[in-house]
Design an enzyme around this catalytic site. Structure first.
Site, PDB file in Angstrom:
ATOM      1  N   TRP A   1       5.527 -18.715  31.226  1.00 34.47           N
ATOM      2  CA  TRP A   1       3.780 -18.868  31.158  1.00 34.47           C
ATOM      3  C   TRP A   1       3.372 -19.310  32.347  1.00 34.47           C
ATOM      4  O   TRP A   1       4.318 -20.064  33.120  1.00 34.47           O
ATOM      5  CB  TRP A   1       3.927 -20.422  29.959  1.00 34.47           C
TER       6      TRP A   1
ATOM      7  N   LYS B   1      -0.677 -26.282  19.191  1.00 35.87           N
ATOM      8  CA  LYS B   1      -0.580 -25.231  18.380  1.00 35.87           C
ATOM      9  C   LYS B   1      -0.138 -25.781  16.854  1.00 35.87           C
ATOM     10  O   LYS B   1      -0.535 -25.304  15.960  1.00 35.87           O
ATOM     11  CB  LYS B   1       0.482 -24.199  18.633  1.00 35.87           C
TER      12      LYS B   1
ATOM     13  N   ASP C   1      10.489 -27.408  27.433  1.00 39.12           N
ATOM     14  CA  ASP C   1       9.155 -27.268  27.249  1.00 39.12           C
ATOM     15  C   ASP C   1       8.785 -26.633  25.731  1.00 39.12           C
ATOM     16  O   ASP C   1       9.409 -25.690  25.424  1.00 39.12           O
ATOM     17  CB  ASP C   1       8.226 -26.340  28.085  1.00 39.12           C
TER      18      ASP C   1
ATOM     19  N   ALA D   1       6.439 -26.007  22.696  1.00 41.09           N
ATOM     20  CA  ALA D   1       4.970 -25.990  22.422  1.00 41.09           C
ATOM     21  C   ALA D   1       4.847 -25.387  21.005  1.00 41.09           C
ATOM     22  O   ALA D   1       3.629 -25.235  20.531  1.00 41.09           O
ATOM     23  CB  ALA D   1       4.272 -25.111  23.208  1.00 41.09           C
TER      24      ALA D   1
END
Ligand code: LMR
Length: 392
Positions: free
Chosen positions: A124, A240, A205, A207
């Site tokens: 990302w 999300k 991470d 998400a």
């Protein structure tokens, strides 16, 4: 200020604004990672609405919460990711996943001032952006070996050969952004061995928990990985899976090697929080804590999360078959197997600009597509528009 030149547009946020400004009715926005329905809406989840209603009625104060934020929220995210926080963990409510990444990387730099960030290629873009803002050098390790899309462990380990003790190894939980392809359970075990051998600080991470196979399934490899290693940093986004994008709701959990180290890292990190945003916003965290601590709201949330997952997986199947039909390239069937919000198309950056200009199809130059931006009834048409631009 005279010395400053304008910054280049953010590859994703710039695209989001360009797609919004495009008035063509048939435009297709496959850019920024936002869940959408077939009608192109991003509704507030039912459980979120109900939690907000309850909060409106029951909240009695807006007094400060402190640098750690909402303890019920922190506990609940600890439960979702680790099966519960232990005495080696310290947790913070953060302004979105980005706030957690920023403070987590700052804490890692405080512990090892020369630490570099080892990042998958591709990753990302904001991972590198945050590291750069903190003066942390990024080193890329290769991730996906060939067009079958699965992470290639030999390549990954080769890319880590130059890593020194204290360097940060960024790994993503389920639904790798941008490839949609994740490490297997065996590969996570191998990564834990490598982390131990080289004295690296893993930084996981997370998400998209719940967008691949299910909440527990998506968290299992990370949970087992964290059980195997002494210290780690975990960042979590509720943007999300709770649809709380603009509420900026995330968490930072730091796993220290022992209780004494935990106290040091907790107080040092709280000082970093105090020196930046002082304390996190409370509304999104209060919503999540309300949902996760109420059986009925949790059931409703899990049901809607399951519907979002089902739609993404269905769109993947339809898109993959439409692309294979339009290109005769069987390797694109991998898109049906990939998971989460994103997959990457084999396309040149300049061709993404042609598609944007001529067809109103928006994706970043990397060829990453937001699967949730697809429309079920227009997959064939889209595949035909894309076909001649895809590299074989
Ligand atoms: C994305 O990757 O599109 C999302 O995570 C949104 C963002 O902040 O970039």
């Amino acid at each position: 200020m005279d010395s400053l030149n304008p910054a280049p547009a953010d590859p994703l946020l710039g695209l989001m604004l360009a797609a919004r400004a495009d008035e063509r009715p048939g435009k297709t926005d496959l850019g920024v990672g936002i869940y959408k329905t077939e009608a192109g809406d991003t509704p507030v989840l039912r459980a979120v609405k109900e939690a907000e209603r309850r909060l409106l009625e029951t909240e009695t104060t807006k007094a400060y919460e402190g640098p750690h934020g909402n303890p019920l929220f922190c506990e609940a995210i600890g439960e979702l990711t680790l099966g519960g926080l232990g005495d080696r963990h310290t947790a913070f409510t953060t302004p979105g996943g980005c706030g957690a990444l920023f403070i987590g990387m700052q804490a890692a730099k405080l512990a090892s001032p020369d630490a570099r960030l080892f990042l998958s290629d591709p990753s990302w873009p904001n991972h590198e952006g945050i590291a750069a803002a903190l003066g942390i050098e990024t080193v890329f390790y290769p991730y996906v070996g060939d067009r079958t899309g699965a992470p290639d462990m030999d390549l990954v380990l080769k890319g880590l050969e130059g890593a020194r003790a204290g360097d940060i190894l960024l790994l993503q939980g389920a639904c790798h952004n941008p490839t949609g392809t994740d490490f297997s359970a065996e590969q996570w075990v191998r990564l834990a061995e490598e982390v131990e051998k080289r004295g690296l600080l893993p930084f996981v991470d997370t998400a998209y928990q719940g967008f691949a196979r299910g909440l527990e399934e998506d968290g299992a490899n990370v949970k087992a990985f964290l059980e195997r290693i002494p210290e780690a940093i975990l960042t979590y986004s509720c943007s999300k899976n709770f649809g709380l994008y603009r509420e900026r709701t995330g968490a930072l959990i730091i796993q220290a090697p022992g209780a004494k180290a935990k106290d040091a890292v907790a107080t040092q990190t709280a000082a970093l929080v105090r020196a930046s945003y002082s304390m996190p916003p409370s509304h999104g965290a209060a919503i999540v804590a309300t949902i996760l601590n109420d059986a009925e709201l949790r059931r409703s949330w899990e049901e809607e999360l399951g519907q979002m997952r089902g739609r993404l997986n269905g769109l993947r199947e339809g898109f993959a078959s439409a692309l294979v039909r339009a290109t005769n390239d069987d390797s694109l069937s991998r898109i049906a197997e990939e998971k989460g919000m994103f997959s990457q198309l084999p396309i040149e950056a300049e061709d993404t600009l042609v598609l944007q200009r001529e067809k109103g199809i928006y994706m970043p130059g990397s060829g990453r597509v937001n699967i949730a931006g697809l429309k079920e009834d227009r997959l064939g048409e889209l595949a035909a528009d894309l076909a001649s631009y895809l590299v074989r």
